[in-house]
Motif scaffolding. Structure first.
Motif, PDB file in Angstrom:
ATOM      1  N   TRP A 272      35.056  63.365  47.510  1.00  0.00           N
ATOM      2  CA  TRP A 272      34.602  62.498  48.590  1.00  0.00           C
ATOM      3  C   TRP A 272      35.813  61.760  49.152  1.00  0.00           C
ATOM      4  O   TRP A 272      36.514  61.058  48.427  1.00  0.00           O
ATOM      5  CB  TRP A 272      33.593  61.480  48.081  1.00  0.00           C
ATOM      6  N   ALA A 273      36.059  61.894  50.441  1.00  0.00           N
ATOM      7  CA  ALA A 273      37.212  61.251  51.072  1.00  0.00           C
ATOM      8  C   ALA A 273      36.840  59.843  51.544  1.00  0.00           C
ATOM      9  O   ALA A 273      35.916  59.672  52.345  1.00  0.00           O
ATOM     10  CB  ALA A 273      37.702  62.087  52.252  1.00  0.00           C
ATOM     11  N   LEU A 274      37.561  58.843  51.031  1.00  0.00           N
ATOM     12  CA  LEU A 274      37.282  57.447  51.353  1.00  0.00           C
ATOM     13  C   LEU A 274      38.495  56.791  51.994  1.00  0.00           C
ATOM     14  O   LEU A 274      39.625  57.006  51.545  1.00  0.00           O
ATOM     15  CB  LEU A 274      36.935  56.653  50.081  1.00  0.00           C
ATOM     16  N   GLN A 275      38.248  55.990  53.021  1.00  0.00           N
ATOM     17  CA  GLN A 275      39.322  55.187  53.598  1.00  0.00           C
ATOM     18  C   GLN A 275      39.318  53.818  52.932  1.00  0.00           C
ATOM     19  O   GLN A 275      38.313  53.103  52.946  1.00  0.00           O
ATOM     20  CB  GLN A 275      39.151  55.037  55.109  1.00  0.00           C
ATOM     21  N   VAL A 276      40.439  53.433  52.339  1.00  0.00           N
ATOM     22  CA  VAL A 276      40.531  52.214  51.540  1.00  0.00           C
ATOM     23  C   VAL A 276      40.484  50.984  52.454  1.00  0.00           C
ATOM     24  O   VAL A 276      41.306  50.836  53.364  1.00  0.00           O
ATOM     25  CB  VAL A 276      41.818  52.210  50.696  1.00  0.00           C
ATOM     26  N   GLU A 277      39.508  50.082  52.172  1.00  0.00           N
ATOM     27  CA  GLU A 277      39.360  48.864  52.961  1.00  0.00           C
ATOM     28  C   GLU A 277      39.817  47.618  52.213  1.00  0.00           C
ATOM     29  O   GLU A 277      40.204  46.628  52.831  1.00  0.00           O
ATOM     30  CB  GLU A 277      37.899  48.691  53.389  1.00  0.00           C
ATOM     31  N   ALA A 278      39.746  47.634  50.881  1.00  0.00           N
ATOM     32  CA  ALA A 278      40.144  46.461  50.100  1.00  0.00           C
ATOM     33  C   ALA A 278      40.414  46.875  48.660  1.00  0.00           C
ATOM     34  O   ALA A 278      39.860  47.866  48.177  1.00  0.00           O
ATOM     35  CB  ALA A 278      39.060  45.390  50.129  1.00  0.00           C
ATOM     36  N   VAL A 279      41.294  46.107  48.016  1.00  0.00           N
ATOM     37  CA  VAL A 279      41.597  46.322  46.597  1.00  0.00           C
ATOM     38  C   VAL A 279      41.588  44.968  45.911  1.00  0.00           C
ATOM     39  O   VAL A 279      42.200  44.008  46.399  1.00  0.00           O
ATOM     40  CB  VAL A 279      42.969  47.005  46.397  1.00  0.00           C
ATOM     41  N   GLU A 280      40.857  44.868  44.802  1.00  0.00           N
ATOM     42  CA  GLU A 280      40.790  43.627  44.036  1.00  0.00           C
ATOM     43  C   GLU A 280      41.377  43.837  42.653  1.00  0.00           C
ATOM     44  O   GLU A 280      40.975  44.754  41.933  1.00  0.00           O
ATOM     45  CB  GLU A 280      39.335  43.146  43.885  1.00  0.00           C
ATOM     46  N   MET A 281      42.310  42.976  42.280  1.00  0.00           N
ATOM     47  CA  MET A 281      42.917  43.013  40.954  1.00  0.00           C
ATOM     48  C   MET A 281      42.175  42.038  40.046  1.00  0.00           C
ATOM     49  O   MET A 281      42.077  40.845  40.349  1.00  0.00           O
ATOM     50  CB  MET A 281      44.396  42.616  41.053  1.00  0.00           C
ATOM     51  N   LEU A 282      41.593  42.541  38.949  1.00  0.00           N
ATOM     52  CA  LEU A 282      40.776  41.708  38.070  1.00  0.00           C
ATOM     53  C   LEU A 282      41.305  41.756  36.635  1.00  0.00           C
ATOM     54  O   LEU A 282      40.572  42.018  35.686  1.00  0.00           O
ATOM     55  CB  LEU A 282      39.309  42.174  38.087  1.00  0.00           C
ATOM     56  N   GLY A 283      42.587  41.525  36.484  1.00  0.00           N
ATOM     57  CA  GLY A 283      43.165  41.523  35.146  1.00  0.00           C
ATOM     58  C   GLY A 283      43.327  42.931  34.610  1.00  0.00           C
ATOM     59  O   GLY A 283      44.197  43.683  35.044  1.00  0.00           O
ATOM     60  N   ALA A 284      42.478  43.296  33.668  1.00  0.00           N
ATOM     61  CA  ALA A 284      42.608  44.602  33.012  1.00  0.00           C
ATOM     62  C   ALA A 284      42.060  45.741  33.858  1.00  0.00           C
ATOM     63  O   ALA A 284      42.217  46.910  33.502  1.00  0.00           O
ATOM     64  CB  ALA A 284      41.898  44.578  31.659  1.00  0.00           C
ATOM     65  N   GLU A 285      41.409  45.420  34.973  1.00  0.00           N
ATOM     66  CA  GLU A 285      40.853  46.478  35.812  1.00  0.00           C
ATOM     67  C   GLU A 285      41.058  46.158  37.285  1.00  0.00           C
ATOM     68  O   GLU A 285      41.420  45.045  37.661  1.00  0.00           O
ATOM     69  CB  GLU A 285      39.362  46.665  35.508  1.00  0.00           C
ATOM     70  N   ARG A 286      40.830  47.178  38.093  1.00  0.00           N
ATOM     71  CA  ARG A 286      41.023  47.047  39.544  1.00  0.00           C
ATOM     72  C   ARG A 286      39.818  47.654  40.248  1.00  0.00           C
ATOM     73  O   ARG A 286      39.306  48.702  39.834  1.00  0.00           O
ATOM     74  CB  ARG A 286      42.305  47.773  39.953  1.00  0.00           C
ATOM     75  N   LEU A 287      39.344  46.975  41.303  1.00  0.00           N
ATOM     76  CA  LEU A 287      38.257  47.504  42.120  1.00  0.00           C
ATOM     77  C   LEU A 287      38.813  47.939  43.469  1.00  0.00           C
ATOM     78  O   LEU A 287      39.525  47.172  44.125  1.00  0.00           O
ATOM     79  CB  LEU A 287      37.168  46.454  42.332  1.00  0.00           C
ATOM     80  N   THR A 288      38.485  49.154  43.863  1.00  0.00           N
ATOM     81  CA  THR A 288      38.905  49.689  45.155  1.00  0.00           C
ATOM     82  C   THR A 288      37.662  49.933  46.000  1.00  0.00           C
ATOM     83  O   THR A 288      36.697  50.568  45.539  1.00  0.00           O
ATOM     84  CB  THR A 288      39.681  51.003  44.986  1.00  0.00           C
ATOM     85  N   TYR A 289      37.673  49.398  47.226  1.00  0.00           N
ATOM     86  CA  TYR A 289      36.547  49.556  48.147  1.00  0.00           C
ATOM     87  C   TYR A 289      36.940  50.556  49.227  1.00  0.00           C
ATOM     88  O   TYR A 289      37.928  50.344  49.949  1.00  0.00           O
ATOM     89  CB  TYR A 289      36.185  48.221  48.794  1.00  0.00           C
TER      90      TYR A 289
END
Length: 342
Positions: A272-289
């Motif tokens: 699935w091809a996604l265009q990255v809109e935001a990235v959140e750094m949460l210590g030991a993990e990272r969330l990519t939107y």
């Protein structure tokens, strides 16, 4: 201690055509000694259900039993329950000892037994050094422990907790959760605990009721609720961040919503091809939107990765692949889980 049985429990306000039904036929068997969490968003009916068990709200229909007794028509004082509220409701002019002992004194329990019960509860809750202090001399966490101690000394068959941690800051909430777990292990008293906080629900519950609009959407262990959500509501409510719920995903049957949790999407060379809109750094993990546009759909997808994984650049395109054994399918019309999925 006692079991609790809810049989088609209904609550209406008003009567006739103007009646507003807020609890819709809840059924549950709660075993003696179980710790049950009732969880859901504000206004879902969780506190109303708890208050009906307590006798603070009348039951419109159905039946509630505590142990072998049907308690529909019993006063709260006759149900052998103890309740801990969001507000501590301590008497400001009384010492901690007197706050904890007050109910026992009213019940004319002998003074030696009162002292023994209060001392035992204070030891369990580690508030022994504060017994002669007034509530104003205590922190919020200490006041909440006094409120729990007041319930413990009653030696009830059932504990009822109505969002007792809501007034505490994040650190104290975590600490008090551990104290409540320890308390239940030591006392083994049947407990119902209401919260809107899914972290509290997941960490405290032996089983949980997930409520939505007065309906019990699912009743199961935290593992069952997280790994096999019964509906799209449960899938989206339980989990932080929530499950991705995608319409018209490639390979899905018609009228199906595909669910996949953020940690079950792997970044890959294709998919699935996604265009990255935001990235959140949460210590030991990272969330990519990432924004996924496929067919007529335009959906936001969340991916959870370890902190060590290289962060995607904003505006770039990444590909993700769902793990085949972690895909969930829900009926688009009803929101209910389809049986042939994980």
């Amino acid at each position: 201690m006692a079991s609790i049985t809810l049989q088609n429990v209904i609550k209406r306000y008003g009567s006739g055509k103007a009646a507003n039904q807020v609890i819709h036929g809840v059924n549950a068997e709660i075993a003696d000694g179980e710790f049950i969490v009732i969880v859901g968003p504000s206004g879902c009916g969780k506190s109303t259900l708890l208050r009906m068990v307590a006798g603070l709200e009348e039951i419109s229909d159905g039946q509630i039993s505590i142990g072998p007794r049907v308690v529909n028509d019993l006063e709260p004082s006759e149900r052998d329950i103890a309740m801990v509220f969001q507000n501590y409701a301590l008497y400001p002019h009384m010492s901690v000892f007197d706050n904890m002992a007050y109910g026992l004194k009213i019940a004319k329990v002998p003074l030696e037994e009162i002292k023994a019960r209060v001392d035992k509860a204070a030891k369990i809750l580690e508030i022994g050094p504060f017994l002669q202090r007034k509530p104003r001399e205590l922190s919020g966490g200490q006041r909440q422990r006094v409120a729990m101690g007041r319930a413990i000394v009653r030696q009830p068959q059932v504990f009822l907790f109505d969002e007792p941690l809501s007034n505490l800051d994040a650190k104290l909430r975590a600490q008090t959760r551990l104290e409540i777990q320890k308390l239940h292990r030591e006392l083994g008293i049947t407990s119902l605990f209401v919260t809107h906080d899914q972290v509290e629900a997941m960490t405290l519950a032996q089983r949980m009721m997930v409520m939505n609009g007065g309906v019990m959407e699912q009743f199961g262990t935290p593992e069952e609720v997280y790994n096999r959500p019964a509906t799209t509501f449960v899938a989206g409510f339980m989990g932080s961040p929530p499950m991705n719920l995608l319409k018209d995903a490639p390979g899905a049957p018609p009228a199906t919503i595909v669910g996949v949790r953020p940690e079950h999407l792997d970044i890959s060379p294709s998919g699935w091809a996604l265009q990255v809109e935001a990235v959140e750094m949460l210590g030991a993990e990272r969330l990519t939107y990432g924004r996924w546009q496929h067919g007529s759909a335009d959906e936001l997808v969340i991916i959870r990765t370890e902190e060590s994984h290289t962060a995607a650049e904003l505006g770039s395109t990444i590909c993700v692949t769902p793990r085949p054994d972690k895909i969930h399918h829900f009926d688009a019309a009803t929101g209910k889980r389809k049986d042939n999925t994980v």
